[in-house]
Write a protein that holds these residues in place. Structure first.
Motif, PDB file in Angstrom:
ATOM      1  N   PRO A  98       0.772  -1.243   0.000  1.00 16.03           N
ATOM      2  CA  PRO A  98       0.000   0.000   0.000  1.00 16.03           C
ATOM      3  C   PRO A  98       0.811   1.304   0.000  1.00 16.03           C
ATOM      4  N   ARG A  99       2.078   1.246   0.368  1.00 19.82           N
ATOM      5  CA  ARG A  99       2.910   2.457   0.403  1.00 19.82           C
ATOM      6  C   ARG A  99       4.069   2.275  -0.571  1.00 19.82           C
ATOM      7  N   ILE A 100       3.961   2.946  -1.723  1.00 18.95           N
ATOM      8  CA  ILE A 100       4.911   2.753  -2.814  1.00 18.95           C
ATOM      9  C   ILE A 100       5.604   4.064  -3.166  1.00 18.95           C
ATOM     10  N   ILE A 101       6.904   3.952  -3.418  1.00 22.23           N
ATOM     11  CA  ILE A 101       7.714   5.081  -3.895  1.00 22.23           C
ATOM     12  C   ILE A 101       8.453   4.621  -5.141  1.00 22.23           C
ATOM     13  N   LEU A 102       8.620   5.542  -6.099  1.00 20.72           N
ATOM     14  CA  LEU A 102       9.379   5.246  -7.311  1.00 20.72           C
ATOM     15  C   LEU A 102      10.010   6.513  -7.859  1.00 20.72           C
ATOM     16  N   GLU A 103      10.973   6.333  -8.758  1.00 15.94           N
ATOM     17  CA  GLU A 103      11.670   7.451  -9.394  1.00 15.94           C
ATOM     18  C   GLU A 103      11.250   7.526 -10.861  1.00 15.94           C
ATOM     19  N   ILE A 104      11.192   8.767 -11.370  1.00 17.98           N
ATOM     20  CA  ILE A 104      10.978   8.958 -12.809  1.00 17.98           C
ATOM     21  C   ILE A 104      11.804  10.157 -13.278  1.00 17.98           C
ATOM     22  N   GLU A 105      11.988  10.225 -14.586  1.00 15.80           N
ATOM     23  CA  GLU A 105      12.630  11.400 -15.164  1.00 15.80           C
ATOM     24  C   GLU A 105      11.665  12.580 -15.049  1.00 15.80           C
ATOM     25  N   PRO A 106      12.182  13.786 -14.807  1.00 10.39           N
ATOM     26  CA  PRO A 106      11.307  14.966 -14.753  1.00 10.39           C
ATOM     27  C   PRO A 106      10.551  15.140 -16.072  1.00 10.39           C
ATOM     28  N   PHE A 125      -0.335   8.477  -7.980  1.00 12.86           N
ATOM     29  CA  PHE A 125       0.969   8.891  -7.476  1.00 12.86           C
ATOM     30  C   PHE A 125       1.124  10.402  -7.578  1.00 12.86           C
ATOM     31  N   SER A 126       1.833  10.964  -6.596  1.00 15.47           N
ATOM     32  CA  SER A 126       2.096  12.399  -6.556  1.00 15.47           C
ATOM     33  C   SER A 126       3.584  12.649  -6.414  1.00 15.47           C
ATOM     34  N   LEU A 127       4.001  13.802  -6.875  1.00 17.25           N
ATOM     35  CA  LEU A 127       5.385  14.219  -6.752  1.00 17.25           C
ATOM     36  C   LEU A 127       5.680  14.541  -5.290  1.00 17.25           C
ATOM     37  N   ILE A 128       6.708  13.883  -4.729  1.00 14.97           N
ATOM     38  CA  ILE A 128       7.076  14.166  -3.336  1.00 14.97           C
ATOM     39  C   ILE A 128       8.453  14.829  -3.233  1.00 14.97           C
ATOM     40  N   ASP A 129       9.251  14.779  -4.311  1.00 15.85           N
ATOM     41  CA  ASP A 129      10.549  15.447  -4.305  1.00 15.85           C
ATOM     42  C   ASP A 129      10.990  15.682  -5.743  1.00 15.85           C
ATOM     43  N   GLU A 130      11.083  16.962  -6.145  1.00 14.56           N
ATOM     44  CA  GLU A 130      11.540  17.266  -7.493  1.00 14.56           C
ATOM     45  C   GLU A 130      13.022  17.638  -7.532  1.00 14.56           C
ATOM     46  N   MET A 131      13.698  17.518  -6.391  1.00  9.14           N
ATOM     47  CA  MET A 131      15.133  17.795  -6.306  1.00  9.14           C
ATOM     48  C   MET A 131      15.907  16.514  -5.975  1.00  9.14           C
ATOM     49  N   TYR A 132      15.277  15.379  -6.179  1.00  6.45           N
ATOM     50  CA  TYR A 132      15.848  14.079  -5.821  1.00  6.45           C
ATOM     51  C   TYR A 132      17.063  13.769  -6.705  1.00  6.45           C
ATOM     52  N   LEU A 133      18.106  13.243  -6.090  1.00  6.95           N
ATOM     53  CA  LEU A 133      19.294  12.840  -6.819  1.00  6.95           C
ATOM     54  C   LEU A 133      19.483  11.333  -6.670  1.00  6.95           C
ATOM     55  N   LYS A 143      25.267  10.149 -11.519  1.00  5.84           N
ATOM     56  CA  LYS A 143      24.128  10.417 -10.647  1.00  5.84           C
ATOM     57  C   LYS A 143      23.113  11.140 -11.516  1.00  5.84           C
ATOM     58  N   LEU A 144      21.834  10.984 -11.196  1.00  7.09           N
ATOM     59  CA  LEU A 144      20.796  11.584 -12.032  1.00  7.09           C
ATOM     60  C   LEU A 144      19.831  12.420 -11.210  1.00  7.09           C
ATOM     61  N   GLU A 145      19.431  13.533 -11.785  1.00  9.37           N
ATOM     62  CA  GLU A 145      18.389  14.351 -11.178  1.00  9.37           C
ATOM     63  C   GLU A 145      17.052  13.798 -11.652  1.00  9.37           C
ATOM     64  N   LEU A 146      16.320  13.205 -10.729  1.00 13.78           N
ATOM     65  CA  LEU A 146      15.038  12.591 -11.044  1.00 13.78           C
ATOM     66  C   LEU A 146      13.963  13.162 -10.139  1.00 13.78           C
ATOM     67  N   TRP A 147      12.748  12.733 -10.347  1.00 15.42           N
ATOM     68  CA  TRP A 147      11.641  13.064  -9.456  1.00 15.42           C
ATOM     69  C   TRP A 147      11.296  11.812  -8.666  1.00 15.42           C
ATOM     70  N   LEU A 148      10.876  12.021  -7.438  1.00 18.81           N
ATOM     71  CA  LEU A 148      10.434  10.934  -6.584  1.00 18.81           C
ATOM     72  C   LEU A 148       8.919  11.049  -6.445  1.00 18.81           C
ATOM     73  N   LEU A 149       8.232   9.946  -6.731  1.00 17.54           N
ATOM     74  CA  LEU A 149       6.773   9.908  -6.639  1.00 17.54           C
ATOM     75  C   LEU A 149       6.365   8.881  -5.594  1.00 17.54           C
ATOM     76  N   ALA A 150       5.177   9.085  -5.025  1.00 16.94           N
ATOM     77  CA  ALA A 150       4.638   8.126  -4.066  1.00 16.94           C
ATOM     78  C   ALA A 150       3.124   8.162  -4.114  1.00 16.94           C
ATOM     79  N   ASN A 151       2.518   7.081  -3.623  1.00 19.24           N
ATOM     80  CA  ASN A 151       1.053   7.039  -3.532  1.00 19.24           C
ATOM     81  C   ASN A 151       0.603   7.341  -2.098  1.00 19.24           C
ATOM     82  N   TYR A 152       1.501   7.940  -1.308  1.00 20.11           N
ATOM     83  CA  TYR A 152       1.203   8.369   0.059  1.00 20.11           C
ATOM     84  C   TYR A 152       2.191   9.486   0.388  1.00 20.11           C
ATOM     85  N   LYS A 153       2.050  10.096   1.543  1.00 22.84           N
ATOM     86  CA  LYS A 153       2.960  11.167   1.953  1.00 22.84           C
ATOM     87  C   LYS A 153       3.869  10.647   3.062  1.00 22.84           C
TER      88      LYS A 153
END
Length: 170
Positions: A98-106, A125-133, A143-153
């Motif tokens: 039920p609590r999922i986090i994933l990375e995607i390209e901006p 899923f919502s954006l939880i960090d747009e400064m994620y490395l 290293k890559l600048e990605l976005w971190l998404l999650a279906n919870y906070k």
């Protein structure tokens, strides 16, 4: 739809999974063969082959971490795209984890990245960090600048990111 856990790199499905993986994810966003094979013996990792209508249609690589699940890689094979299989896979994942986090390209990087972000938003899923490395996957990889998404906070985002970095990337 069924998730079949792949527990050995000798499994016949691993060839197709790895071939698609190296053709779909840029070099800096993936493990080399040796590190990929090591996933099968890691106690926190599960690799699933996704069976849809008796066909291996994709795969998911997850990490079961302290109080959330990190989806490291998720792909529907080319020949099964645009059949809503991706959304079905996410529905099953959310039922079991039920609590999922994933990375995607901006989303601003490409039309594909924009489409991918929209897909995850439609699936809860919502954006939880747009400064994620994202840490490097190893020698010669960036290293890559990605976005971190999650279906919870997450309650403590820094602690969550530290756990991903310390366990998934080491």
């Amino acid at each position: 739809m069924e998730f079949l856990q792949v527990t050995s790199p000798d499994d016949y499905r691993v060839g197709k999974i790895y071939n698609s993986y190296i053709n779909s994810f840029p070099e800096d966003e993936r493990r080399d063969w040796t590190k990929f094979v090591a996933l099968f013996t890691h106690p926190k990792v599960k690799v699933f082959s996704v069976l849809h209508e008796n066909n291996n249609s994709g795969y998911v690589v997850i990490w079961e971490l302290s109080d959330f699940t990190f989806v490291e890689h998720f792909e529907v094979f080319n020949e099964y795209r645009n059949l809503k299989i991706g959304s079905q896979i996410l529905d099953i994942l959310k039922q079991n984890y039920p609590r999922i986090i994933l990375e995607i390209e901006p989303e601003h990087l490409s039309e594909d990245a924009k489409r991918r972000f929209s897909f995850y938003q439609r699936n809860g899923f919502s954006l939880i960090d747009e400064m994620y490395l994202q840490p490097s996957y190893g020698d010669g990889k960036k290293k890559l600048e990605l976005w971190l998404l999650a279906n919870y906070k997450p309650l403590d985002l820094k602690l969550t990111i530290d756990e991903i970095h310390d366990i998934v990337y080491h």
